[in-house]
Each structure stands twice: as C-alpha cells, then as structure tokens.
Design an enzyme around this catalytic site. Structure first.
Site, PDB file in Angstrom:
ATOM      1  N   SER A 201       1.224  -1.541   0.193  1.00 48.93           N
ATOM      2  CA  SER A 201      -0.242  -0.258  -0.147  1.00 48.93           C
ATOM      3  C   SER A 201       1.005   1.946  -0.035  1.00 48.93           C
ATOM      4  O   SER A 201       0.399   2.343  -0.222  1.00 48.93           O
ATOM      5  CB  SER A 201      -0.716   0.126   1.525  1.00 48.93           C
ATOM      6  OG  SER A 201      -0.245  -0.530   2.329  1.00 48.93           O
ATOM      7  N   HIS A 254       1.182   4.898   4.109  1.00 45.69           N
ATOM      8  CA  HIS A 254       0.534   5.461   3.424  1.00 45.69           C
ATOM      9  C   HIS A 254       0.932   7.299   2.765  1.00 45.69           C
ATOM     10  O   HIS A 254       0.732   7.246   2.080  1.00 45.69           O
ATOM     11  CB  HIS A 254      -0.745   5.229   3.816  1.00 45.69           C
ATOM     12  CG  HIS A 254      -1.508   4.362   3.972  1.00 45.69           C
ATOM     13  ND1 HIS A 254      -2.985   3.819   5.061  1.00 45.69           N
ATOM     14  CD2 HIS A 254      -1.485   2.802   3.241  1.00 45.69           C
ATOM     15  CE1 HIS A 254      -2.922   2.345   3.971  1.00 45.69           C
ATOM     16  NE2 HIS A 254      -1.880   2.168   4.088  1.00 45.69           N
TER      17      HIS A 254
END
Length: 276
Positions: A201, A254
């Site tokens: 991610s 992230h």
C-alpha cells in the site's frame, strides 16, 4: 513521443492514422483504456492537430476511407478474444508490473502454508540490529499481505497505476518509484509501529500521488488519475488515521508513500517543462 489524442472507437482512430500516413506523417496507436495516438516527430505536432480538427468535423469524408483502403486497413480494428479479462490484464501490465504481482502472490501462498511469522522472519523490515545489512528487507516487506482482501485491493491498484506508468513512462520509472517508495514508506511505518508490518500500500499510494500530479502538471506524459480517486485516497488515509473502520492500517506508510509520489511527480514534471 507526444500524445495527440485518444479515441474510444478503434475504427475511427485507424482511419485518421492511415490518412496521416498518406500525408507523410507517421502516427502510432497504443491500446489502453482507449486508443491513444502518439507522434514521434514533435515538430509536426501543429500540422497533425490542424488535420485532426478537420477530421473530427467530418470523419466520414471519402478521403479518409480512401486512405484506409490504400493502407489496407478496412477492418474494424477490433479483435474479439475468448478471455477478455486476461487480455486486459496482459495489455495493461508490463514486465515489472507482472513480476511484482507474481512475487506478491507467491509470498502470500507461502504465508498461508508456512505461517505469517515464518515468512516475516525472512522478509520483514530489520527487527534486530544484526539484520541491518540484509538489504532486501528494506523492500520485501511490501510483498507481504495478511488477508485475501489485503492482497486483492493492493494488486488491483498496483496493476491499474503501475501498469499505466510502465506502459507510458517505461519500466525504469516504475522501478525507481517502487524502490524509493517502498524504502521510505517502510522507514516511516517502522517508526510508527515497529518492524512487523507488510503490504504494497505504501507503493500504491506513491503511484496514486505520482500519476495524479504528473497528469495534472504534465498532461503530455499520457498518464492521469481522476481527481475523485485521489480524494478517495485522502479519505481512506483519514479513515485509517482515526480508525473509523476498526481495521489495522499502515497509516505511516500510506502518508509517506503519497508524499514520495507527489514529490517525484513534481520534480519529473519540472524536468519535462524544462525540456520543452
């Protein structure tokens, strides 16, 4: 290479490309979501755009059909496949995109067979000072996923964004973005939660940031991301930060990944403008 336009209908794009060939201008077609028309000789861009405007006013003009007959392209340009899903996967993904996808799947299968802990002992961010020279660990944490939903979500975005970057900007650019974002997002995440984390991610968020900002600042790069999707990414970061869904998320990765992607896109778009 300069992208001139995109067409949804392959018949139309082939007619225009064939006509320009009769005028001594060579255009190429790249199939992505649509049929993209690219020009190698950028000095002819003004001429091509002027002819494109005339073509769009009357694409059924006999001269365009005649050009297609002359070039031998009178078919629809459509190729019907028995397995369109796999054809779409193959067309959008380059070799680096495929290698990373396959590596993630292999690691995921190994985690199901051997257990998460066993695989993490080999691939996780260095969790002991004696491991700091095992350099692969600074990147292989991105290959580990802890649920089917986790890997499916990340690989879908990786294929969509990474494939676009590789097809338009080359494998080298995708490798650079992947390595830098995996390294820096992993570093930030281990500061947040320690070394026991994994997932692609951080790299995916870097690609989101890169594709969006590069498309906004340098449309001729041929990559773009709808603003609604980057807003979704920001909402997802906020949701993870405040634990709105009760899910364990690598929030540090992230945020760091998104920042890396935006920074790289800003630099690359500046360099692209200087070359013009």
């Amino acid at each position: 290479m300069l992208m001139i336009t995109s067409f949804a209908n392959p018949r139309v794009v082939q007619a225009f490309v064939d006509y320009m060939a009769t005028q001594g201008v060579i255009l190429t077609i790249q199939q992505h979501n649509q049929s993209d028309v690219w020009l190698a000789d950028e000095s002819q861009a003004e001429r091509v755009r002027a002819e494109l405007a005339r073509f769009l006013e009357n694409p059924a003009d006999p001269r365009y059909l005649a050009a297609s007959w002359q070039a031998g392209h009178t078919g629809s340009g459509l190729h019907y496949r028995r397995y369109p899903f796999f054809a779409a996967l193959r067309e959008r993904a380059g070799p680096v995109t495929w290698v990373v996808m396959i590596a993630c799947v292999v690691v995921f299968i190994a985690m199901q067979i051997l257990g998460d802990q066993e695989v993490m002992l080999w691939l996780a961010w260095p969790f002991d000072p004696t491991l700091k020279f095992e350099f692969w660990r600074y990147f292989t944490h991105a290959l580990m996923h802890f649920s089917l939903m986790h890997i499916l979500f990340n690989l879908l975005w990786w294929w969509y964004l990474g494939g676009a970057v590789e097809k338009r900007l080359g494998s080298g650019k995708l490798i650079v973005i992947t390595l830098i974002s995996a390294l820096l997002s992993g570093y930030v995440q281990q500061k947040f939660s320690g070394p026991w984390f994994g997932g692609l991610s951080g790299v995916v968020y870097a690609l989101m940031g890169y594709v969006w900002l590069r498309g906004e600042r340098d449309p001729q790069s041929g990559i773009y991301l709808q603003r609604g999707l980057i807003i979704f990414a920001l909402i997802w970061i906020v949701a993870g930060w405040f634990d709105l869904f009760g899910m364990s998320m690598a929030n540090g990765a992230h945020i760091a990944g998104l920042a890396v992607g935006l920074a790289m896109a800003f630099v690359d778009s500046l360099n692209a403008r200087k070359r013009k």
